[in-house]
Design a protein around this motif. Structure first.
Motif, mmCIF file in Angstrom:
data_model
loop_
_atom_site.group_PDB
_atom_site.id
_atom_site.type_symbol
_atom_site.label_atom_id
_atom_site.label_comp_id
_atom_site.label_asym_id
_atom_site.label_seq_id
_atom_site.Cartn_x
_atom_site.Cartn_y
_atom_site.Cartn_z
ATOM 1 N N THR A 120 -3.502 4.413 0.860
ATOM 2 C CA THR A 120 -4.410 3.531 0.124
ATOM 3 C C THR A 120 -4.743 2.318 0.973
ATOM 4 O O THR A 120 -3.997 1.939 1.876
ATOM 5 C CB THR A 120 -3.782 3.060 -1.212
ATOM 6 O OG1 THR A 120 -2.604 2.287 -0.939
ATOM 7 C CG2 THR A 120 -3.422 4.260 -2.080
ATOM 8 N N GLN A 123 -6.468 -1.173 -0.279
ATOM 9 C CA GLN A 123 -7.119 -1.880 -1.365
ATOM 10 C C GLN A 123 -6.522 -3.267 -1.486
ATOM 11 O O GLN A 123 -5.369 -3.483 -1.127
ATOM 12 C CB GLN A 123 -6.913 -1.085 -2.666
ATOM 13 C CG GLN A 123 -8.185 -0.687 -3.376
ATOM 14 C CD GLN A 123 -8.596 -1.745 -4.404
ATOM 15 O OE1 GLN A 123 -7.841 -2.669 -4.680
ATOM 16 N NE2 GLN A 123 -9.803 -1.610 -4.951
ATOM 17 N N ASP A 178 -0.649 -1.616 -4.817
ATOM 18 C CA ASP A 178 -0.467 -0.191 -5.067
ATOM 19 C C ASP A 178 1.006 0.136 -4.874
ATOM 20 O O ASP A 178 1.599 -0.193 -3.832
ATOM 21 C CB ASP A 178 -1.325 0.644 -4.109
ATOM 22 C CG ASP A 178 -2.817 0.422 -4.322
ATOM 23 O OD1 ASP A 178 -3.198 0.025 -5.442
ATOM 24 O OD2 ASP A 178 -3.590 0.635 -3.364
ATOM 25 N N THR A 179 1.602 0.798 -5.856
ATOM 26 C CA THR A 179 3.049 1.011 -5.802
ATOM 27 C C THR A 179 3.437 2.252 -6.599
ATOM 28 O O THR A 179 2.596 2.928 -7.176
ATOM 29 C CB THR A 179 3.791 -0.240 -6.352
ATOM 30 O OG1 THR A 179 5.197 -0.057 -6.204
ATOM 31 C CG2 THR A 179 3.464 -0.479 -7.817
ATOM 32 N N GLU A 228 0.843 -1.191 0.000
ATOM 33 C CA GLU A 228 0.000 0.000 0.000
ATOM 34 C C GLU A 228 0.882 1.247 0.000
ATOM 35 O O GLU A 228 2.057 1.201 0.367
ATOM 36 C CB GLU A 228 -0.898 0.026 1.258
ATOM 37 C CG GLU A 228 -1.790 -1.185 1.435
ATOM 38 C CD GLU A 228 -3.008 -1.185 0.514
ATOM 39 O OE1 GLU A 228 -3.174 -0.223 -0.266
ATOM 40 O OE2 GLU A 228 -3.780 -2.170 0.586
ATOM 41 N N SER A 262 -1.400 0.888 -9.877
ATOM 42 C CA SER A 262 -2.193 -0.136 -9.207
ATOM 43 C C SER A 262 -2.747 -1.107 -10.240
ATOM 44 O O SER A 262 -3.065 -0.715 -11.367
ATOM 45 C CB SER A 262 -3.353 0.501 -8.431
ATOM 46 O OG SER A 262 -4.164 -0.508 -7.845
ATOM 47 N N ASP A 263 -2.876 -2.375 -9.837
ATOM 48 C CA ASP A 263 -3.520 -3.360 -10.708
ATOM 49 C C ASP A 263 -4.943 -3.645 -10.230
ATOM 50 O O ASP A 263 -5.492 -4.705 -10.524
ATOM 51 C CB ASP A 263 -2.690 -4.643 -10.778
ATOM 52 C CG ASP A 263 -2.586 -5.357 -9.442
ATOM 53 O OD1 ASP A 263 -3.061 -4.808 -8.422
ATOM 54 O OD2 ASP A 263 -2.026 -6.475 -9.413
ATOM 55 N N ARG A 264 -5.534 -2.684 -9.531
ATOM 56 C CA ARG A 264 -6.903 -2.872 -9.041
ATOM 57 C C ARG A 264 -7.897 -3.041 -10.187
ATOM 58 O O ARG A 264 -9.002 -3.523 -9.974
ATOM 59 C CB ARG A 264 -7.319 -1.717 -8.131
ATOM 60 C CG ARG A 264 -7.293 -0.350 -8.795
ATOM 61 C CD ARG A 264 -7.600 0.757 -7.786
ATOM 62 N NE ARG A 264 -6.574 0.833 -6.756
ATOM 63 C CZ ARG A 264 -6.704 1.578 -5.654
ATOM 64 N NH1 ARG A 264 -7.800 2.299 -5.463
ATOM 65 N NH2 ARG A 264 -5.733 1.609 -4.765
#
Length: 423
Positions: A276, A278, A282-283, A261, A298-300
């Motif tokens: 964040t 999630q 997140d990077t 995060e 992010s790969d969200r």
């Protein structure tokens, strides 16, 4: 004061054998400004100031310098200039100068003339310094000439830091050099990886990730003294530090609560704030120009894309949509563009710039596996890491993609460049 700091940096670090070398202009603008830079009158010095100026201006891609041996005449003052001689070699500008030495101090005086309009551009100016500062003096002249002609502040007196990696034996070096790769020197050497170096906004410190404590940790190193300060020591990931615009905080990636995060830390109080929260990764945080928000990867949305979170509200919005991979976003100094690593379906990993207002994206590079973009403080160029012939090198490209430059390395793989602020 900042010049004193830079001078101390030279004394404390020492020069390295390894350095970037042989700048290659792989693409320049179609009609570069031709400028004649004559040799300066005066004593022969350890550094060739006119040659450094010519190299600087060529590095920008916007100029094509004319060497002194191509000149028909060599005027030493305005009264000796025959503009016809310089028009004959298609020069648009003429730079002449002289060097004087007194008591170990050197003064370089210089004048710039507009050949087309046959007039002086600015009255005689001068820079001074010691023998060890001759290259700095040359860069300052280049900055003045560049800004006078283009209207954009020159970046030849800025610096870059980068990581140099060796495989046999395995070791990493954190390097500091002039922006043209000259005067490379070692800031830190380790048998463990060194990653993600970034300059503080005032150019006096760098933050980076090192594994010297057997796991990744974030450090801040003061350049003038070499003093290191460990900022994080959490289990899991401690990575991707990014300075806030006021230099008071660092954004970073931590996985101390299991998932990677974005966090911020107040450097003075060491108070950490989670930004964040999630399930995705997140990077790669980077701050907005006004410090009110943070861009991050992010790969969200399944594939890596760049998002922006507003710190006051926590509201997060997706910023990139063009391509199936967008990462490592860095905003330009004017806040208008976001530079990133972009990949389109079936394509290569290339550097791109997105207009933050229109969303339009421009691909800036043509090589594969380009990464780690860093933008010059004048916003005109950016530097990135790439691979040519299986060797990691640095490349530079103008933000309009009209100029491309390569900075090969004598040895080792070069990666993760970071462009300094103005000093």
């Amino acid at each position: 004061m900042k010049r004193i700091v830079l001078f101390c940096m030279v004394l404390l670090s020492g020069y390295a054998n390894a350095q970037l070398t042989n700048i290659t202009i792989s693409k320049g603008i179609d009609n570069p400004t031709r400028i004649a830079v004559d040799d300066f009158a005066g004593p022969k010095l350890a550094e060739d100031i006119p040659a450094i100026i010519r190299n600087d201006l060529n590095f920008s891609g916007q100029f094509e310098s004319i060497d002194s041996n191509q000149l028909i005449t060599h005027p030493r003052s305005e009264s000796e200039i025959s503009y016809r001689d310089f028009k004959a070699i298609k020069a648009e500008y003429l730079l002449i100068g002289s060097i004087a030495e007194q008591g170990g101090r050197y003064t370089a005086s210089y004048e710039l003339f507009d050949v087309v309009q046959q007039k002086r551009v600015f009255i005689k100016m001068s820079v001074d310094g010691s023998e060890t500062q001759l290259r700095d003096m040359a860069h300052r002249i280049s900055d003045k000439v560049y800004e006078t002609i283009t209207g954009i502040r020159g970046i030849f007196s800025t610096k870059i830091i980068y990581v140099e990696a060796f495989s046999k034996p395995a070791r990493s070096r954190l390097m500091l050099s002039d922006v043209d790769g000259a005067r490379a020197r070692v800031l830190l050497e380790s048998k463990q990886p060194i990653m993600s170096p970034v300059w503080s906004p005032d150019g006096t410190r760098v933050a980076y990730v090192s594994f010297e404590s057997d796991r990744p940790a974030i450090y801040i190193q003061t350049l003038a003294t070499g003093r290191k300060e460990q900022i994080t020591n959490f289990k899991g990931l401690n990575g991707a530090p990014a300075w806030s615009p006021d230099g008071q905080k660092l954004a970073m990636v931590l996985s101390k609560d299991d998932n990677p995060e974005i966090y911020t830390v107040d450097i003075a109080s060491r108070a950490f704030t989670r930004v964040t929260n999630q399930f995705a990764i997140d990077t790669e945080p980077s701050w907005t120009i006004d410090g009110t928000g943070i861009f991050f990867t992010s790969d969200r949305g399944v594939r890596p894309q760049i998002y922006k979170v507003t710190l006051a509200t926590g509201i997060t919005e997706r910023v990139t949509f063009d391509g199936d991979y967008n990462a490592r976003g860095r905003v330009s100094p004017d806040g208008k563009s976001l530079v990133m690593v972009n990949k389109r379906p079936g394509g290569n990993y290339q550097i791109a710039a997105q207009d933050l207002k229109s969303g339009n994206i421009r691909i800036l590079t043509e090589t594969n596996y380009d990464e780690s973009p860093t933008i010059a403080p004048n916003g005109a160029m950016l530097m990135y890491a790439t691979s040519v012939g299986g060797k990691g090198i640095l490349g530079a490209v103008s933000l309009d993609a009209r100029t491309k430059v390569r900075l090969p390395s004598k040895q080792g793989d070069v990666r993760e460049p970071a462009w300094s602020p103005f000093f």
